[in-house]
Design an enzyme around this catalytic site. Structure first.
Site, PDB file in Angstrom:
ATOM      1  N   HIS A 199      12.566  -2.785   2.363  1.00 32.91           N
ATOM      2  CA  HIS A 199      12.047  -1.467   2.733  1.00 32.91           C
ATOM      3  C   HIS A 199      12.938  -0.370   2.181  1.00 32.91           C
ATOM      4  CE1 HIS A 199       9.059  -3.145   5.352  1.00 32.91           C
ATOM      5  NE2 HIS A 199       9.988  -3.931   5.857  1.00 32.91           N
ATOM      6  N   TYR A 220      11.436   8.875   1.676  1.00 32.60           N
ATOM      7  CA  TYR A 220      11.394   7.799   0.684  1.00 32.60           C
ATOM      8  C   TYR A 220      12.171   8.102  -0.604  1.00 32.60           C
ATOM      9  CZ  TYR A 220       7.712   6.062   3.751  1.00 32.60           C
ATOM     10  OH  TYR A 220       7.013   5.604   4.845  1.00 32.60           O
ATOM     11  N   ARG A 252      12.574   4.371  12.953  1.00 31.84           N
ATOM     12  CA  ARG A 252      11.425   5.296  12.871  1.00 31.84           C
ATOM     13  C   ARG A 252      10.456   5.069  14.041  1.00 31.84           C
ATOM     14  NH1 ARG A 252       9.090   4.992   7.034  1.00 31.84           N
ATOM     15  NH2 ARG A 252       7.992   6.837   7.812  1.00 31.84           N
ATOM     16  N   ASN A 292       8.013  -5.618  -0.568  1.00 35.38           N
ATOM     17  CA  ASN A 292       7.893  -4.461   0.301  1.00 35.38           C
ATOM     18  C   ASN A 292       6.403  -4.367   0.632  1.00 35.38           C
ATOM     19  OD1 ASN A 292       7.698  -2.068   1.646  1.00 35.38           O
ATOM     20  ND2 ASN A 292       8.950  -0.898   0.195  1.00 35.38           N
ATOM     21  N   PRO A 341       0.788  -1.231   0.000  1.00 35.65           N
ATOM     22  CA  PRO A 341       0.000   0.000   0.000  1.00 35.65           C
ATOM     23  C   PRO A 341       0.820   1.282   0.000  1.00 35.65           C
ATOM     24  CG  PRO A 341      -0.136  -1.124   2.119  1.00 35.65           C
ATOM     25  CD  PRO A 341       0.513  -2.080   1.167  1.00 35.65           C
ATOM     26  N   ASN A 342       0.365   2.198  -0.828  1.00 37.40           N
ATOM     27  CA  ASN A 342       0.904   3.554  -0.966  1.00 37.40           C
ATOM     28  C   ASN A 342       2.234   3.631  -1.709  1.00 37.40           C
ATOM     29  OD1 ASN A 342      -1.254   4.894   0.433  1.00 37.40           O
ATOM     30  ND2 ASN A 342      -0.436   3.992   2.310  1.00 37.40           N
ATOM     31  N   ALA A 355       2.912  -0.774   5.025  1.00 33.88           N
ATOM     32  CA  ALA A 355       2.450  -0.829   6.415  1.00 33.88           C
ATOM     33  C   ALA A 355       1.887  -2.203   6.794  1.00 33.88           C
ATOM     34  CB  ALA A 355       1.419   0.262   6.662  1.00 33.88           C
ATOM     35  N   ARG A 372       5.788  11.967  -2.852  1.00 33.66           N
ATOM     36  CA  ARG A 372       5.559  12.648  -1.576  1.00 33.66           C
ATOM     37  C   ARG A 372       6.616  12.175  -0.578  1.00 33.66           C
ATOM     38  NH1 ARG A 372       0.388  10.452   0.050  1.00 33.66           N
ATOM     39  NH2 ARG A 372       0.996  11.279   2.058  1.00 33.66           N
ATOM     40  N   GLU A 418      12.251  -9.569   2.588  1.00 36.38           N
ATOM     41  CA  GLU A 418      11.525  -8.362   3.006  1.00 36.38           C
ATOM     42  C   GLU A 418      12.359  -7.140   2.609  1.00 36.38           C
ATOM     43  OE1 GLU A 418      10.471  -8.404   7.199  1.00 36.38           O
ATOM     44  OE2 GLU A 418      10.218  -6.229   7.217  1.00 36.38           O
TER      45      GLU A 418
HETATM   46  O1  CA2 Z   1      10.257   1.993   4.027  1.00 36.18           O
HETATM   47  C1  CA2 Z   1       9.444   1.284   3.446  1.00 36.18           C
HETATM   48  O2  CA2 Z   1       9.628   0.805   2.338  1.00 36.18           O
HETATM   49  C2  CA2 Z   1       8.077   1.034   4.094  1.00 36.18           C
HETATM   50  O3  CA2 Z   1       7.664  -0.286   3.772  1.00 36.18           O
HETATM   51  C3  CA2 Z   1       7.138   2.052   3.490  1.00 36.18           C
HETATM   52  C4  CA2 Z   1       5.750   2.016   4.115  1.00 36.18           C
HETATM   53  C5  CA2 Z   1       5.814   2.087   5.625  1.00 36.18           C
HETATM   54  O4  CA2 Z   1       4.527   1.947   6.188  1.00 36.18           O
HETATM   55  C6  CA2 Z   1       6.739   1.016   6.188  1.00 36.18           C
HETATM   56  O5  CA2 Z   1       6.810   1.190   7.591  1.00 36.18           O
HETATM   57  C7  CA2 Z   1       8.130   1.145   5.592  1.00 36.18           C
HETATM   58  C8  CA2 Z   1       4.908   3.221   3.658  1.00 36.18           C
HETATM   59  C9  CA2 Z   1       4.820   3.369   2.202  1.00 36.18           C
HETATM   60  C10 CA2 Z   1       4.251   4.719   1.950  1.00 36.18           C
HETATM   61  O6  CA2 Z   1       4.808   5.139   0.768  1.00 36.18           O
HETATM   62  C11 CA2 Z   1       4.763   6.449   0.504  1.00 36.18           C
HETATM   63  C12 CA2 Z   1       5.523   6.811  -0.560  1.00 36.18           C
HETATM   64  C13 CA2 Z   1       5.576   8.128  -0.919  1.00 36.18           C
HETATM   65  C14 CA2 Z   1       4.858   9.055  -0.209  1.00 36.18           C
HETATM   66  C15 CA2 Z   1       4.096   8.670   0.865  1.00 36.18           C
HETATM   67  C16 CA2 Z   1       4.046   7.349   1.221  1.00 36.18           C
END
Ligand code: CA2
Length: 156
Positions: free
Chosen positions: A110, A32, A117, A84, A19-20, A87, A27, A108
């Protein structure tokens, strides 16, 4: 055994993003980075060709879809998976079960380093089903993981 002159197909690795992650590079670049998921997929395809493997790159915002893709990876005779889980990493027993049920060596991945964090990111529900984890290298975590899994597959 019937001998074939067909060249053996290159090993197939599924690369799943949760997700996301479709918003990667758009963003929160301070966390990221600025590389988009589409760019990551292109980099992975180029690297895969150099390593002599194939990648099937997919993204979904839905937990059940990610679960389904482990079954598909198995049916497609994939040799491994990079995931990946976003969340869902921190919440999903369903993904833990899907990884175990698939029997596929799974890494896994990330972009950020979740353990540096917020505390809710410190725990991974899927880590115990994975052979390894790559985190904190930005978008390069995906390519580092592909190199490592491809080498691991040569020896296992
Ligand atoms: O660091 C990672 O790859 C995460 O898997 C990213 C997840 C986060 O919930 C994990 O704890 C770590 C969040 C992805 C959200 O992606 C975004 C990308 C750009 C802008 C906003 C969110």
């Amino acid at each position: 055994m019937v001998k074939s002159n067909e060249p053996a197909e290159a090993p197939l690795i599924f690369v799943l993003s949760g997700p996301n992650l479709d918003r990667l590079g758009q963003r929160e670049p301070e966390i990221y980075g600025s590389t988009t998921l589409e760019e990551v997929h292109t980099q992975l395809e180029q690297l895969a060709a150099a390593l002599g493997v194939r990648v099937e790159c997919r993204q979904s915002n839905h937990e059940g879809t990610l679960v389904d893709w482990f079954g598909e990876a198995q049916d497609a005779d994939a040799t491994g998976v990079l995931i990946n889980a976003g969340a869902y990493t921190h919440t999903s027993y369903a993904l833990y079960d899907a990884i175990n049920a698939s029997d596929l060596p799974t890494v896994e991945v990330h972009v950020s380093n979740p353990e540096a964090r917020e505390s809710f990111r410190h725990e991974s529900r899927i880590a115990a089903a994975c052979i390894a984890k790559v985190a904190g290298f930005g978008a390069a975590s995906y390519t580092v993981a592909l190199r490592a899994l491809s080498e691991w597959l040569e020896h296992n």
